[in-house]
Design a protein around this motif. Structure first.
Motif: not given
Length: 533
Positions: A293-317
């Motif tokens: 209908n053209g209304a704002d929507s939101l979705h949580l994109d997810s990526t399998l990382v399994n107990l360990l990951c590193r993020l950039h300072p802004d929080g991007i994987l």
């Protein structure tokens, strides 16, 4: 028929009474249960003079019956037998024994024990009674980190600290002054949502703070996925996002996090962030979607990382760290839990837990990870511990102290504590004998190399200790640092103890935080300061 049943019941009753009488009354006709067993000795209330003292000092215990039972008499200071100097019927003089610690004096006669008065053993490691520990936190403190200006950031499960009674509460994050009082210039009130916990904190070079744990919102804003960044004032750092409709929406400045619990948080020199814990997915909110209908929507994109990951300072994987670029997911990683991780000075990551493999290669509960997330083959991971490792600490020389539910490391005995070299092999110079009779939750290294242990144990080798102990660098029990009464665990505090010990070498002191409510039999609500000589 009814009369027959009634008569039968009377006969059974009389037979039972006769049997009971025969059991209860001996041939002499005397009821043995009426005998009163008199105590062999009696220690007078308040009958210890003086009621505190150092090891090897002489004290007098008053009571009665000592002389009669002199041959069987032992005087115990929290389980340690004292040397008896002299005995009369009403007094016994003893020397405070080596390895005595604060607690109740007990007299033993054969297999009988007679509990006496409380005695405080003095020593060179003492609770700082000026520090306001009794006004500490109302729930667990899980981490403490030093800040500029001689202040500290604490995080955990608490909603009040220092009896602050701040409107909205002191919710799980607080800044405290050097004297242990709360810093009221910090922003408090509504912080993390409930239920939630903040497990780890880190100070950033620009004065901001990272906090991580298990939470989905912060200051009422959603999608703070178990990690977020705060201004130096304590306020949440936010950015404005323009939605497809043109609406401007404030969001946490960190653009992503994890779905689960972060147990360990590390900031590299380049500002990138390594997190480990109980999570399988990296998540990032996508604010650019619309409905049919053209209304704002939101979705949580997810990526399998399994107990360990590193993020950039802004929080991007960061997909350059242990990541499969072909399948767009994290590498296999560990096949168990990472309980503890430590970022080393060279940028490599030390991990320990319940796992036995890393990316398919053998890694027996401890491993070292290269700066790109691959397994470091120069660290001996094939001969590790035969049980879970729960805690680690790094010595100044780079060697590693590990504790956990293991009994061997490689082919050699290592009862719940071991020291390993920088290449992962066992350092056999740490000899602890049979070790502790319970779990060691936390280990810390003092400036001179002594090891501070806390957990859920009552003995270490033959020495009684209340969930706290200091060892020499070679594993022997320190002769004078263990006079305190340790951590008193209440009925519901089976996991009580220190979660973090912060050494303050300039003061010859350390701060301990955790889930305890008493230390050395003094009220210490989840924080205590210990001074030592």
């Amino acid at each position: 028929m009814k009369a027959f049943q009634y008569i039968t019941g009377i006969i059974i009753y009389l037979l039972c009474m006769q049997a009971c009488s025969k059991d209860n009354i001996g041939e002499s006709g005397k009821n043995p249960y009426q005998d009163t067993v008199l105590p062999a000795i009696l220690i007078s209330k308040g009958g210890v003079v003086p009621d505190k003292g150092h090891m090897d000092e002489e004290i007098t215990i008053r009571g009665k019956g000592f002389k009669e039972h002199q041959q069987e008499l032992s005087i115990l200071f929290n389980g340690q037998a004292a040397s008896i100097i002299s005995v009369t019927d009403s007094t016994v003089k003893v020397k405070v024994p080596a390895f005595a610690s604060t607690g109740n004096i007990t007299a033993q006669v054969g297999q009988q024990y007679f509990f006496g008065p409380f005695f405080r053993v003095l020593g060179p490691m003492e609770t700082d009674t000026i520090y306001p520990s009794s006004r500490g936190a109302d729930n667990n403190i899980r981490d403490i980190i030093p800040l500029e200006g001689n202040k500290y950031l604490i995080v955990g499960d608490f909603t009040n600290y220092d009896n602050a009674n701040i409107d909205g509460g002191v919710n799980r994050v607080a800044r405290i002054n050097a004297d242990g009082t709360i810093d009221r210039s910090f922003k408090y009130g509504r912080n993390t949502g409930s239920p939630s916990t903040v497990v780890k904190a880190a100070a950033l070079p620009d004065g901001k703070y990272l906090v991580a744990g298990s939470f989905a919102s912060y200051e009422g804003l959603p999608y703070a996925s178990s990690i977020t960044r705060l201004y130096n004032s304590g306020a949440l750092e936010t950015v404005n996002v323009t939605r497809p409709s043109g609406k401007v929406q404030p969001t946490p400045a960190m653009k992503g996090g994890v779905s689960g619990v972060i147990n360990n948080l590390h900031v590299q020199q380049d500002g990138k962030i390594i997190v480990t814990g109980f999570f399988r997915y990296y998540v990032k909110p996508n604010y650019n979607l619309v409905t049919v209908n053209g209304a704002d929507s939101l979705h949580l994109d997810s990526t399998l990382v399994n107990l360990l990951c590193r993020l950039h300072p802004d929080g991007i994987l960061d997909t350059s760290y242990n990541y499969d670029l072909v399948n767009h997911r994290g590498m296999e990683g560990v096949n168990g839990v990472i309980n503890k991780s430590i970022l080393l000075p060279d940028g490599k990551l030390l991990i320990a837990g319940t796992f036995t493999k890393y990316n398919g290669a053998a890694a027996l509960r401890v491993a070292r990870i290269n700066t790109d997330g691959t397994l470091d083959p120069t660290f001996n991971t094939a001969q590790g511990a035969n049980g879970p490792i729960g805690e680690m600490a790094i010595q100044p020389d780079g060697k590693i102290i590990i504790t956990g539910e293991f009994t061997t490391y490689g082919p050699q005995q290592a009862p719940k504590i071991a020291r390993i070299n920088t290449d992962g092999t066992l350092d056999g110079s740490l000899q602890v004998g049979v070790g502790s009779n319970g779990m060691i939750f936390n280990v810390s290294v003092m400036p001179q190399g002594q090891l501070v242990l806390s957990g859920y144990f009552s003995r270490f080798n033959s020495i009684t200790c209340n969930n706290f102990l200091v060892l020499n660098p070679n594993g022997s029990i320190h002769t004078t640092y263990n006079t305190n009464g340790g951590i008193s665990l209440g009925t519901n505090d089976v996991t009580g103890g220190f979660t973090k010990v912060l050494q303050l070498p300039d003061e010859h002191a350390m701060l301990g935080v955790g889930s305890f409510t008493k230390f050395d039999f003094r009220q210490c609500n989840r924080i205590v300061k210990l001074r030592y000589q």
